[in-house]
Design a protein around this motif. Structure first.
Motif, PDB file in Angstrom:
ATOM      1  N   SER A  35       0.847  -1.188   0.000  1.00  0.00           N
ATOM      2  CA  SER A  35       0.000   0.000   0.000  1.00  0.00           C
ATOM      3  C   SER A  35       0.884   1.241   0.000  1.00  0.00           C
ATOM      4  O   SER A  35       1.812   1.342   0.810  1.00  0.00           O
ATOM      5  CB  SER A  35      -0.909   0.022   1.236  1.00  0.00           C
ATOM      6  N   PHE A  36       0.617   2.145  -0.905  1.00  0.00           N
ATOM      7  CA  PHE A  36       1.346   3.407  -0.926  1.00  0.00           C
ATOM      8  C   PHE A  36       0.500   4.462  -1.617  1.00  0.00           C
ATOM      9  O   PHE A  36      -0.464   4.156  -2.338  1.00  0.00           O
ATOM     10  CB  PHE A  36       2.706   3.264  -1.626  1.00  0.00           C
ATOM     11  N   SER A  37       0.866   5.720  -1.378  1.00  0.00           N
ATOM     12  CA  SER A  37       0.146   6.846  -1.970  1.00  0.00           C
ATOM     13  C   SER A  37       0.991   7.447  -3.082  1.00  0.00           C
ATOM     14  O   SER A  37       1.950   8.174  -2.810  1.00  0.00           O
ATOM     15  CB  SER A  37      -0.162   7.911  -0.908  1.00  0.00           C
ATOM     16  N   ALA A  38       0.629   7.163  -4.310  1.00  0.00           N
ATOM     17  CA  ALA A  38       1.365   7.727  -5.441  1.00  0.00           C
ATOM     18  C   ALA A  38       1.299   9.257  -5.463  1.00  0.00           C
ATOM     19  O   ALA A  38       2.319   9.911  -5.728  1.00  0.00           O
ATOM     20  CB  ALA A  38       0.847   7.142  -6.752  1.00  0.00           C
ATOM     21  N   PRO A  39       0.140   9.876  -5.184  1.00  0.00           N
ATOM     22  CA  PRO A  39       0.105  11.347  -5.187  1.00  0.00           C
ATOM     23  C   PRO A  39       1.038  11.975  -4.157  1.00  0.00           C
ATOM     24  O   PRO A  39       1.698  12.982  -4.438  1.00  0.00           O
ATOM     25  CB  PRO A  39      -1.363  11.666  -4.874  1.00  0.00           C
ATOM     26  N   ALA A  66      -5.766   9.319   2.904  1.00  0.00           N
ATOM     27  CA  ALA A  66      -6.825   9.684   1.972  1.00  0.00           C
ATOM     28  C   ALA A  66      -6.529   9.264   0.541  1.00  0.00           C
ATOM     29  O   ALA A  66      -7.456   9.172  -0.281  1.00  0.00           O
ATOM     30  CB  ALA A  66      -7.054  11.190   2.016  1.00  0.00           C
ATOM     31  N   SER A  67      -5.269   9.004   0.232  1.00  0.00           N
ATOM     32  CA  SER A  67      -4.914   8.757  -1.169  1.00  0.00           C
ATOM     33  C   SER A  67      -4.190   7.437  -1.416  1.00  0.00           C
ATOM     34  O   SER A  67      -3.924   7.100  -2.577  1.00  0.00           O
ATOM     35  CB  SER A  67      -4.029   9.897  -1.686  1.00  0.00           C
ATOM     36  N   ALA A 101       0.670  -5.663  -7.568  1.00  0.00           N
ATOM     37  CA  ALA A 101       2.019  -5.606  -8.132  1.00  0.00           C
ATOM     38  C   ALA A 101       2.644  -4.273  -7.743  1.00  0.00           C
ATOM     39  O   ALA A 101       2.174  -3.222  -8.167  1.00  0.00           O
ATOM     40  CB  ALA A 101       1.965  -5.750  -9.648  1.00  0.00           C
ATOM     41  N   ASN A 102       3.691  -4.322  -6.922  1.00  0.00           N
ATOM     42  CA  ASN A 102       4.300  -3.091  -6.425  1.00  0.00           C
ATOM     43  C   ASN A 102       5.696  -2.831  -6.989  1.00  0.00           C
ATOM     44  O   ASN A 102       6.385  -1.925  -6.544  1.00  0.00           O
ATOM     45  CB  ASN A 102       4.365  -3.110  -4.896  1.00  0.00           C
ATOM     46  N   SER A 103       6.116  -3.631  -7.956  1.00  0.00           N
ATOM     47  CA  SER A 103       7.424  -3.445  -8.578  1.00  0.00           C
ATOM     48  C   SER A 103       7.348  -3.863 -10.039  1.00  0.00           C
ATOM     49  O   SER A 103       6.403  -4.552 -10.458  1.00  0.00           O
ATOM     50  CB  SER A 103       8.490  -4.282  -7.856  1.00  0.00           C
ATOM     51  N   LEU A 104       8.337  -3.464 -10.822  1.00  0.00           N
ATOM     52  CA  LEU A 104       8.354  -3.848 -12.232  1.00  0.00           C
ATOM     53  C   LEU A 104       8.403  -5.367 -12.413  1.00  0.00           C
ATOM     54  O   LEU A 104       7.664  -5.906 -13.259  1.00  0.00           O
ATOM     55  CB  LEU A 104       9.538  -3.180 -12.937  1.00  0.00           C
TER      56      LEU A 104
END
Length: 351
Positions: free
Chosen positions: A79-83, A146-147, A153-156
């Motif tokens: 889980s991560f927030s790209a924005p 919130a984002s 898939a969290n890596s290439l």
């Protein structure tokens, strides 16, 4: 020697080497981008590209061989927030231009006697600690909650694995494509090919990133007293180093703090040995204000982005984490905005 002590000692050695190499070569993403965008000396950006290539190749070999579990690092989270990662990268990149260098570069220049860098290091540390645990932390946490999204898939390599490829093959293909592209970009430049110092700097810094993974992920893999799996990064470690300097009796040394100390010491020793040490200060109050403001942006943005131009640009990218590429894109865009266009940071004489 216990594993924790070995990790701290190795962190100090890695920092010493990085400090010496950084001083002698001028290794710095901002200087690289400035040279690239101005159409001037393109060797630094190719040295940085080569460092990424070596870091990816060596780190993925360690991971593929089972020596290090990169999945335990902060970069490969489900889980991560790209924005927030992108916004943090933007702030860090623009702050880097205002301060005329990133956190690691500030440590290197401080060892050379640059007192402007002392202000940058202190302000960066305070802003980062405020964003990690202080007044800014609630806002950062709220933005992340919130984002953030959960991804399968969290890596290439994991993205390629969804196509039915085996894990080892996915890792090899993803790493090979990026490494080959970066090496071709670096050595396509005739001047870079004739610059053994810049080539050596790129290779050494890339190896140091992999060395950090090996130290914390293999040598520090103690079931009874494990250490965080990490490598070269500077925003949170600079903040931790300042806190350790003030409250050492209640804290313990770690890899990051030792690395920060090593970078400063390595630069200082090298500067004294080569006659490069020279005390320098600010040219005007406006110069100081700009530099301190940039340091604050780097501290806040670096925490939001989970790293700096080294922590995400090299260490995070070496894991092939998708979030690291998002953060690096933000850093590059923020740096470009500071060097070109309507938001360009004007030279001091015009400020």
């Amino acid at each position: 020697m216990e594993s924790t002590q070995l990790v701290v000692l190795a962190g100090l050695v890695i920092g010493l080497i990085y400090g010496a190499v950084g001083l002698l070569s001028g290794f710095c993403l901002m200087s690289s981008m400035r040279g690239l965008l101005a159409g001037g000396d393109g060797r630094l950006v190719r040295s940085y590209a080569l460092a990424i290539a070596v870091a990816i190749a060596a780190s993925q070999l360690l991971a593929g061989g089972g020596a290090v579990d990169l999945g335990k690092s902060i970069y490969l989270q489900q889980s991560f927030s790209a924005p927030v990662l992108f916004l943090g990268g933007l702030l860090f990149g623009y702050g880097m231009v205002l301060s005329n260098g990133c956190g690691s570069r500030a440590l290197v220049l401080l060892g050379r006697g640059n007192l402007r860098s002392f202000v940058v290091v202190i302000v960066l540390a305070i802003a980062a600690q405020m964003t990690l645990k202080g007044l800014v932390a609630p806002a950062r946490i709220a933005l992340v909650q919130a984002s953030q999204t959960s991804v399968g898939a969290n890596s290439l390599p994991s993205v390629l694995a969804t196509l039915g490829l085996a894990e080892a093959l996915s890792r090899a293909i993803a790493a090979a494509v990026i490494v080959v592209a970066l090496i071709l970009f670096a050595f396509a430049h005739p001047t870079f090919r004739r610059s053994p110092g810049q080539i050596a700097a790129g290779v050494i810094v890339g190896v140091l990133v992999a060395g950090g993974w090996f130290v914390t992920g293999y040598l520090g893999a103690d079931d009874f007293n494990p250490v965080p799996v990490t490598s070269l990064t500077f925003v949170a470690p600079i903040a931790d180093a300042l806190q350790y300097a003030m409250l050492s009796t209640g804290l313990t040394l770690n890899f990051g703090v030792a690395t920060v100390a090593g970078v400063f010491a390595g630069s200082l020793v090298t500067a004294l040995a080569t006659g490069r040490f020279k005390l320098e200060g600010y040219s005007s109050p406006r110069h100081m204000l700009r530099s301190a403001g940039g340091a604050a942006l780097m501290g806040i943005g670096g925490v939001m982005a989970f790293g700096c131009s080294i922590g995400q640009g090299l260490t995070g990218v070496s894991t092939l984490a998708l979030g690291s590429f998002v953060a690096l894109a933000g850093i590059l865009l923020g740096t470009t905005a500071g060097l070109r266009g309507v938001l360009r940071v004007q030279p001091l004489a015009m400020a």
